[in-house]
Design a protein around this motif. Structure first.
Motif: not given
Length: 590
Positions: A122-123, A225-226, A234-238
């Motif tokens: 998780i973020e 978060k990936d 990009q991979t991120r939290f959203t």
């Protein structure tokens, strides 16, 4: 089917023959077009959506939004429970939840327990909640000492969060106090927290543990978060609804999507408009929890309904979807396209709602299920009220827009039922595996109709035969003027502002970088403690509120979005007597 090939322009006949299962001669059966058509027919046998359903929209999803045991309300997740088998849970966007216990034990006058919050990294944690108290943590690194700042809990509890990142180690407190805990007990790939609760004096037990036992840990967290964003790679939290839904399709279901299509839908989700209170809101977000114990259709219904998604299986076997918005129809259906056609004028009968008030998740109500303001479609003496469950919606504006859509869908002028042949494939995007047609124009001179329809459900009945259900729709059904159409958001009782309590002075952010910030303010009278709240200024971000320990005049914030502008405010609080007004906002960019 796993490696479909694009059909060439010439062999349209071959693709049709393949999809219908007609050999048409050895040469035809050997073509790439025939193989692509046959592959398409194979993918939709037992189609993605459910059984032979290959496309589904809001009107069909509406029936799955009634209360069901497989969709627990957010309030039911604010616990830590022990059971022999715990189901995996996925957390998307921002939500509040507890989780099953991965370990519990007693040592050195402390009850240790490990709630598992998510079955993935998780973020991070946004707010720590012990029972119904919001608490903040100190920088205490000694695992034998408490790191909870707030009195009366301070000194009697500790929270060590783990976020599931690679290289995660076993908790040193567990490792030291339990001989059976080894380095292998690292909860790899899981997210949660190691807590201990110490024995207090008997005279203060009820004050420290008001529930009669260890605290339920149910924090507000930013989840997975990936999540891949094809727009920048990009991979991120959203919490972008299109990116979240695509991640669910790929990571949870193991299917594929067209990332160029996902990018377009993500842009549509990021469109910003003001809500009824003048706050900027992105059009579609998904925030909530899915559990492996839920049926696939319940998961899909909650996620798709939260963003008014139309979901379908493409000709190339990929899963496609369109989030809620009006798109001018490019497909026209006429009498020659139907094997059978039934058109019903009127609504859903006695069950057609006159009012719709969704039950959504409201952050200001402790992140619990909350009825939204009511959308009134028809003024009648005894209104029929619909209360769909939209637990993955966490802002009132989004719930209000869905209320209008659900009301207009169930009270549409026409309901259409028909049987199609090859036009069924064309609705799904044709042989090229392109976008499906969510909307179409139906022109039938003999019936005297020329209307727009929205596909509710497309079902593959047999080879080359589809049944279609649809509702008539108008472009204005998708328009929403929050200033005039959004009803008042529910309000909640809370601590009343007391004008006699001074607003803290000197709020400043002297340093902010790399997703973190230092916040300072002037020292206050010992009679007061301080609350701070902060949020992103440019997006639909709710206020995040934190309380600081007595005597503090600074606070470290982390897990912030880099290069994004925030605003922060501060107020004074007295124990049980009231709070001051909030200070003016200070802007900063970490």
């Amino acid at each position: 089917m796993l490696t479909p090939q694009r059909a060439e322009a010439l062999p349209v006949v071959g693709w049709i023959a393949g999809s219908l299962g007609v050999a048409g001669g050895t040469a035809l059966a050997a073509t790439a077009a025939y193989a692509a058509g046959a592959g398409f027919a194979g993918t939709i046998i037992g189609g993605f959506v459910v059984k032979t359903v290959v496309a589904i929209g809001l009107s069909a999803l509406a029936a799955q939004l009634a209360p069901t045991p497989s969709v627990p309300a957010p309030g039911a997740r604010m616990v830590n429970f022990a059971q022999p088998v715990a189901y995996a849970e996925w957390v998307y966007g921002r939500t509040r939840k507890g989780g099953p216990l991965g370990f519990t034990g007693f040592a050195n006058d402390k009850r240790y327990y490990v709630p598992i919050l998510a079955a993935h990294p998780i973020e991070g944690i946004v707010q720590h909640w012990l029972d119904e108290r919001i608490v903040t943590l100190t920088n205490e690194t000694d695992t034998t000492k408490s790191n909870v700042a707030e009195s009366p809990i301070s000194g009697y509890g500790r929270i060590n969060v783990f976020t599931g990142d690679p290289g995660q180690l076993a908790d040193p407190g567990l490792f030291a106090d339990f001989a059976e805990i080894t380095a292998a007990h690292d909860f790899r790939g899981l997210s949660g927290a190691v807590l201990w609760a110490a024995r207090p004096p008997q005279s203060s037990f009820a004050q420290i543990y008001p529930s009669g036992g260890k605290w339920a840990y149910a924090p507000v967290l930013d989840g997975k978060k990936d999540i891949y964003d094809p727009r920048d790679g990009q991979t991120r939290f959203t919490s972008n609804a299109a990116l979240v839904f695509a991640d669910w399709v790929v990571s949870v279901l193991g299917r594929d999507v067209d990332w160029a299509e996902v990018a377009d839908e993500a842009d549509a989700c990021d469109v910003v408009a003001l809500d009824g209170e003048g706050i900027p809101r992105k059009r579609w977000e998904i925030n909530g929890t899915l559990s492996d114990e839920q049926e696939f259709e319940a998961q899909r219904a909650q996620m798709a309904a939260a963003c008014d998604a139309f979901v379908y299986e493409r000709a190339d076997g990929k899963v496609g979807f369109t989030v809620g918005r009006w798109i001018d129809p490019e497909l026209t259906l006429g009498p020659e396209d139907f094997l059978a056609l039934e058109l019903i004028e009127g609504q859903w009968g006695a069950d057609a709602p006159d009012e719709v008030a969704a039950v959504y998740t409201e952050p200001e109500n402790g992140w619990r299920e909350t009825p939204s303001g009511t959308w009134v479609e028809r003024q009648v003496a005894k209104p029929v009220r619909d209360e769909p469950q939209l637990f993955m919606v966490t802002n009132h504006n989004q719930a209000s827009r869905l209320n209008k859509r659900l009301a207009r869908t169930k009270l549409s002028q026409y309901q259409l039922r028909g049987t199609l042949r090859m036009k069924g494939y064309e609705i799904l995007g044709g042989r090229s595996g392109g976008r499906a047609h969510r909307f179409a124009r139906v022109v039938h001179p003999e019936m005297g109709i020329d209307i727009y329809i929205e596909v509710g459900e497309l079902v593959r009945e047999s080879v080359g035969v589809f049944s279609l259900t649809a509702n008539s729709v108008k472009p204005e059904d998708f328009a929403f003027d929050a200033a005039t159409e959004e009803p008042q958001r529910p309000t909640y009782d809370g601590v009343v502002s007391d004008a006699s309590i001074p607003v803290p002075s000197g709020l400043a952010v002297p340093s902010a970088a790399s997703g973190a910030a230092t916040v300072n303010w002037d020292g206050q009278n010992a009679a007061y403690v301080q609350d701070l709240q902060y949020r992103l200024t440019a997006v639909s971000s709710a206020w995040v509120q934190v309380s600081v320990a007595e005597g503090q005049s600074s606070l470290q914030l982390s897990v912030l979005s880099s290069a994004a502008e925030y605003e922060i405010q501060i107020r004074n609080r007295t124990n049980g007597l009231g709070v001051s007004d909030w200070s003016s906002s200070v802007l900063f960019t970490p």
